[in-house]
Design a protein around this motif. Structure first.
Motif, PDB file in Angstrom:
ATOM      1  N   ARG A   1      11.609 -13.564  15.694  1.00 53.82           N
ATOM      2  CA  ARG A   1      11.580 -13.321  17.144  1.00 53.82           C
ATOM      3  C   ARG A   1      10.956 -14.283  17.868  1.00 53.82           C
ATOM      4  O   ARG A   1      10.730 -13.946  19.382  1.00 53.82           O
ATOM      5  CB  ARG A   1      10.395 -11.946  17.079  1.00 53.82           C
ATOM      6  CG  ARG A   1      11.098 -10.707  16.278  1.00 53.82           C
ATOM      7  CD  ARG A   1       9.686  -9.805  16.427  1.00 53.82           C
ATOM      8  NE  ARG A   1      10.123  -8.668  15.710  1.00 53.82           N
ATOM      9  CZ  ARG A   1       9.779  -7.505  15.916  1.00 53.82           C
ATOM     10  NH1 ARG A   1       8.650  -7.137  16.588  1.00 53.82           N
ATOM     11  NH2 ARG A   1      10.108  -6.535  15.091  1.00 53.82           N
ATOM     12  N   ASN A   2      10.813 -15.463  17.569  1.00 53.85           N
ATOM     13  CA  ASN A   2      10.258 -16.533  18.603  1.00 53.85           C
ATOM     14  C   ASN A   2       8.996 -16.193  19.238  1.00 53.85           C
ATOM     15  O   ASN A   2       8.667 -16.437  20.478  1.00 53.85           O
ATOM     16  CB  ASN A   2      11.377 -17.055  19.342  1.00 53.85           C
ATOM     17  CG  ASN A   2      11.211 -18.482  19.895  1.00 53.85           C
ATOM     18  OD1 ASN A   2      10.232 -19.191  19.411  1.00 53.85           O
ATOM     19  ND2 ASN A   2      11.556 -18.508  21.284  1.00 53.85           N
ATOM     20  N   THR A   3       8.065 -15.671  18.516  1.00 56.04           N
ATOM     21  CA  THR A   3       6.864 -15.266  19.286  1.00 56.04           C
ATOM     22  C   THR A   3       5.686 -15.727  18.396  1.00 56.04           C
ATOM     23  O   THR A   3       5.621 -15.857  17.362  1.00 56.04           O
ATOM     24  CB  THR A   3       6.551 -13.773  19.535  1.00 56.04           C
ATOM     25  OG1 THR A   3       5.760 -13.291  20.237  1.00 56.04           O
ATOM     26  CG2 THR A   3       6.787 -12.974  18.243  1.00 56.04           C
ATOM     27  N   GLU A   4       4.388 -16.038  19.087  1.00 57.74           N
ATOM     28  CA  GLU A   4       3.085 -16.169  18.550  1.00 57.74           C
ATOM     29  C   GLU A   4       2.241 -15.119  18.518  1.00 57.74           C
ATOM     30  O   GLU A   4       1.247 -15.313  17.611  1.00 57.74           O
ATOM     31  CB  GLU A   4       2.368 -17.549  19.341  1.00 57.74           C
ATOM     32  CG  GLU A   4       3.180 -18.808  19.064  1.00 57.74           C
ATOM     33  CD  GLU A   4       2.413 -19.971  19.398  1.00 57.74           C
ATOM     34  OE1 GLU A   4       1.445 -19.719  20.118  1.00 57.74           O
ATOM     35  OE2 GLU A   4       2.849 -21.219  19.193  1.00 57.74           O
ATOM     36  N   GLU A   5       2.533 -14.269  19.117  1.00 60.26           N
ATOM     37  CA  GLU A   5       1.717 -12.969  19.251  1.00 60.26           C
ATOM     38  C   GLU A   5       2.380 -11.731  19.219  1.00 60.26           C
ATOM     39  O   GLU A   5       3.473 -11.721  19.666  1.00 60.26           O
ATOM     40  CB  GLU A   5       0.818 -13.001  20.574  1.00 60.26           C
ATOM     41  CG  GLU A   5      -0.119 -12.021  20.579  1.00 60.26           C
ATOM     42  CD  GLU A   5      -1.228 -12.122  21.595  1.00 60.26           C
ATOM     43  OE1 GLU A   5      -1.063 -11.078  22.450  1.00 60.26           O
ATOM     44  OE2 GLU A   5      -1.848 -13.067  21.813  1.00 60.26           O
ATOM     45  N   LEU A   6       2.214 -10.614  18.458  1.00 63.93           N
ATOM     46  CA  LEU A   6       2.995  -9.353  18.064  1.00 63.93           C
ATOM     47  C   LEU A   6       2.075  -8.442  18.082  1.00 63.93           C
ATOM     48  O   LEU A   6       0.961  -8.352  17.367  1.00 63.93           O
ATOM     49  CB  LEU A   6       3.658  -9.654  16.931  1.00 63.93           C
ATOM     50  CG  LEU A   6       4.747  -8.742  16.465  1.00 63.93           C
ATOM     51  CD1 LEU A   6       5.953  -8.666  17.485  1.00 63.93           C
ATOM     52  CD2 LEU A   6       5.285  -8.848  15.052  1.00 63.93           C
ATOM     53  N   THR A   7       2.272  -7.272  18.783  1.00 62.58           N
ATOM     54  CA  THR A   7       1.459  -6.155  18.714  1.00 62.58           C
ATOM     55  C   THR A   7       2.155  -4.926  18.229  1.00 62.58           C
ATOM     56  O   THR A   7       3.454  -4.683  18.497  1.00 62.58           O
ATOM     57  CB  THR A   7       1.084  -5.594  20.251  1.00 62.58           C
ATOM     58  OG1 THR A   7       0.294  -6.693  21.028  1.00 62.58           O
ATOM     59  CG2 THR A   7       0.265  -4.361  20.072  1.00 62.58           C
ATOM     60  N   VAL A   8       1.577  -4.463  16.899  1.00 68.88           N
ATOM     61  CA  VAL A   8       2.249  -3.469  16.104  1.00 68.88           C
ATOM     62  C   VAL A   8       1.161  -2.532  15.833  1.00 68.88           C
ATOM     63  O   VAL A   8       0.208  -2.513  15.307  1.00 68.88           O
ATOM     64  CB  VAL A   8       2.696  -4.065  14.803  1.00 68.88           C
ATOM     65  CG1 VAL A   8       3.325  -2.882  13.916  1.00 68.88           C
ATOM     66  CG2 VAL A   8       3.660  -5.329  14.970  1.00 68.88           C
ATOM     67  N   ASP A   9       1.487  -1.201  16.320  1.00 68.51           N
ATOM     68  CA  ASP A   9       0.848  -0.043  16.216  1.00 68.51           C
ATOM     69  C   ASP A   9      -0.708  -0.405  17.005  1.00 68.51           C
ATOM     70  O   ASP A   9      -0.685  -0.727  17.773  1.00 68.51           O
ATOM     71  CB  ASP A   9       0.697   0.261  14.769  1.00 68.51           C
ATOM     72  CG  ASP A   9      -0.042   1.754  14.581  1.00 68.51           C
ATOM     73  OD1 ASP A   9      -0.171   2.370  15.619  1.00 68.51           O
ATOM     74  OD2 ASP A   9      -0.669   1.973  13.546  1.00 68.51           O
ATOM     75  N   VAL A  10      -1.869  -0.423  16.320  1.00 67.50           N
ATOM     76  CA  VAL A  10      -3.014  -0.894  16.675  1.00 67.50           C
ATOM     77  C   VAL A  10      -3.395  -2.262  16.174  1.00 67.50           C
ATOM     78  O   VAL A  10      -4.493  -2.621  16.566  1.00 67.50           O
ATOM     79  CB  VAL A  10      -4.201   0.001  15.948  1.00 67.50           C
ATOM     80  CG1 VAL A  10      -3.914   1.371  16.594  1.00 67.50           C
ATOM     81  CG2 VAL A  10      -4.344   0.233  14.649  1.00 67.50           C
ATOM     82  N   TYR A  11      -2.602  -3.228  15.692  1.00 73.64           N
ATOM     83  CA  TYR A  11      -2.802  -4.451  15.265  1.00 73.64           C
ATOM     84  C   TYR A  11      -2.060  -5.560  16.260  1.00 73.64           C
ATOM     85  O   TYR A  11      -1.158  -5.190  16.601  1.00 73.64           O
ATOM     86  CB  TYR A  11      -2.235  -4.658  13.832  1.00 73.64           C
ATOM     87  CG  TYR A  11      -2.785  -3.486  12.841  1.00 73.64           C
ATOM     88  CD1 TYR A  11      -3.852  -3.790  12.421  1.00 73.64           C
ATOM     89  CD2 TYR A  11      -1.913  -2.661  12.289  1.00 73.64           C
ATOM     90  CE1 TYR A  11      -4.241  -2.576  11.181  1.00 73.64           C
ATOM     91  CE2 TYR A  11      -2.233  -1.679  11.690  1.00 73.64           C
ATOM     92  CZ  TYR A  11      -3.419  -1.558  11.073  1.00 73.64           C
ATOM     93  OH  TYR A  11      -3.990  -0.787  10.156  1.00 73.64           O
ATOM     94  N   LYS A  12      -2.964  -6.368  16.545  1.00 78.13           N
ATOM     95  CA  LYS A  12      -2.469  -7.718  17.227  1.00 78.13           C
ATOM     96  C   LYS A  12      -2.385  -8.685  16.239  1.00 78.13           C
ATOM     97  O   LYS A  12      -3.499  -9.112  15.834  1.00 78.13           O
ATOM     98  CB  LYS A  12      -3.374  -7.945  18.420  1.00 78.13           C
ATOM     99  CG  LYS A  12      -2.877  -9.020  19.275  1.00 78.13           C
ATOM    100  CD  LYS A  12      -3.541  -9.117  20.476  1.00 78.13           C
ATOM    101  CE  LYS A  12      -3.196  -7.991  21.603  1.00 78.13           C
ATOM    102  NZ  LYS A  12      -3.963  -8.468  22.729  1.00 78.13           N
TER     103      LYS A  12
END
Length: 91
Positions: free
Chosen positions: A41-52
């Motif tokens: 996804r070419n990302t350093e940060e991802l928010t999934v549900d309640v998790y960062k």
């Protein structure tokens, strides 16, 4: 502690360590899967549900003792402190 009790404790310890290694491998596999997805996804940060989730690049500076010892061996020896520790192992 009797020989049988000691043997039993050592056996239990070895089993638990083997289990811990297996768990560590599973943890690493899950982390690698998440990292692969973040890379895709070419990302350093991802928010999934309640998790960062963050997988960021961190730069640090460390003293290169090997190079220092080669460049200034007398000074390195003068400021090298010897320590004594105890190591626990079961073979």
């Amino acid at each position: 502690m009797s020989v049988n009790e000691m043997s039993s404790k050592i056996r239990e310890l070895k089993e638990l360590k083997a289990f811990a290694e297996q768990i560590a491998e599973e943890i690493t596999a899950l982390e690698d899967a998440i990292k692969a997805e973040m890379t895709a996804r070419n990302t350093e940060e991802l928010t999934v549900d309640v998790y960062k989730v963050r997988w960021t690049t961190v730069n640090s500076s460390r003293f290169d003792t090997t190079a220092f010892k080669k460049a200034m061996p007398e000074l390195a020896e003068r400021y090298t402190k010897q320590t004594t520790t105890r190591r626990f192992s079961i073979a």
